[in-house]
Design an enzyme around this catalytic site. Sequence first.
Site, short mmCIF file in Angstrom:
data_model
loop_
_atom_site.label_atom_id
_atom_site.label_comp_id
_atom_site.label_asym_id
_atom_site.label_seq_id
_atom_site.Cartn_x
_atom_site.Cartn_y
_atom_site.Cartn_z
N LYS A 92 0.91 -1.33 0.00
CA LYS A 92 0.14 0.28 0.05
C LYS A 92 0.96 0.67 -0.11
CE LYS A 92 -3.90 1.34 -0.03
NZ LYS A 92 -5.23 1.59 -0.34
N ASP B 107 -5.56 -3.62 -2.38
CA ASP B 107 -6.56 -3.69 -2.33
C ASP B 107 -6.99 -3.70 -4.41
OD1 ASP B 107 -5.69 -1.04 -3.54
OD2 ASP B 107 -6.99 0.49 -2.65
N ASP C 288 -6.36 -15.75 2.75
CA ASP C 288 -8.15 -16.24 2.76
C ASP C 288 -9.34 -16.21 2.05
OD1 ASP C 288 -7.57 -17.90 5.13
OD2 ASP C 288 -9.54 -16.61 6.23
#
Length: 354
Positions: free
Chosen positions: A189, A221, A249
């Site tokens: 990020k 993102d 996940d």
Amino acid sequence: MTGKIVLLPGDGIGAEVIYAAKDVLEAITKKYNKPFEFSSYDIGGVAIDNHNTPLPDETVKACKNADAVLLGAVGGPKWDNNPSDLRPERGLLGIRKALDLYANLRPVKGFKKLLHASPLKEEIIQGSDLLIVRELTGGLYFGQPSERFDNGNAVVDTLAYTRKEMERIIDKAFQSAELRNKQLTSVDKANVLESSKLWREIVEEKKADYPNVTVDHVLVDAAAMKLITNPTQFDVIVTENMFGDILSDEASVLTGSLGMLPSASLAEDGVGLYEPAHGSAPDIAGKGIANPIAMILSAAMMLRYSFNMNEEAQAIEDAVEKIVNQNYYTADLKNDNGELVNTTEMTQLIVDAI
Ligand SMILES: NC(=O)c1ccc[n+]([C@@H]2O[C@H](COP(=O)([O-])OP(=O)(O)OC[C@H]3O[C@@H](n4cnc5c(N)ncnc54)[C@H](O)[C@@H]3O)[C@@H](O)[C@H]2O)c1
């Protein structure tokens, strides 16, 4: 040489799946004449019940003296309201720290016969085969201070990394990419976080050491979006602790079930710890229906990374693929045309295939 393996069954389905993996390793011993010596120790909720701590000293000592550690899973509703130092997850974070397991490797590969079990469209996930390399001992989950202040009305968590911590995980990811399709995606990020800016600088510096690997940078993102809209574009993804926790996940939906995803956690020169990506699944614990494949594939990763037994690891992976492609499935994997089996039956099918 006898491989010394410590089993940490933990809680819930942890114990059910870890003994499935042991059965499979015993089949490997029979076929390849490679002996293993097993011993079991407590971790997590069961350790809290038996020793009043989620990570007893004797567990840490045994793991440090082993060649490799297999871990089932920890946690469950019984301990959910415990104070933070008596939470099962403390055992997990503690053993990662004690063994300095800085690199978490999670391969994610779609099995042809299970594509329909994913909530994503088959044409999107078909051919996806990626490896997530996650930093495991730094970042937000360990940084200090991490506390409440202002009478509990304000909080602080700390995202801290050293250059050395970043360099070793980034090196591991480049090396992993060299063994695969030589394409590395670094996720950060860097438009906001100072830690990500240093991360990106180090990835750029390291490129010169691995000239065969192509590198791109993706913001976390955007990476979360691309992972489910176009997963086949990825080969190796490297990222820091929390981003890796979330993305791995998310990537699990590609395979149709958490029950299919193995992982390896590696130290620089020490013992490796191998565990399924799933938790202790309290909703199905004790029913004998857990999918043992993530744990069994974790044992295969152990053979490859800790014992350098590539042929034996491949034998396990081929056996799993064969049984899945013969349409046997456990309850977590929907398959209207296949044959539903329980944990013991699935394990036996894989043992027989080996
Ligand atoms: N590494 C670990 O030990 C670990 C990881 C995640 C969660 N946990 C703990 O596990 C407990 C339950 O957490 P959760 O429900 O969020 O996650 P979970 O992975 O345990 O379960 C999520 C869902 O997936 C199913 N599932 C998971 N593994 C399966 C398998 N092998 N076969 C069939 N179905 C399977 C479960 O039945 C459940 O419906 C919590 O206490 C949590 O803290 C532990």
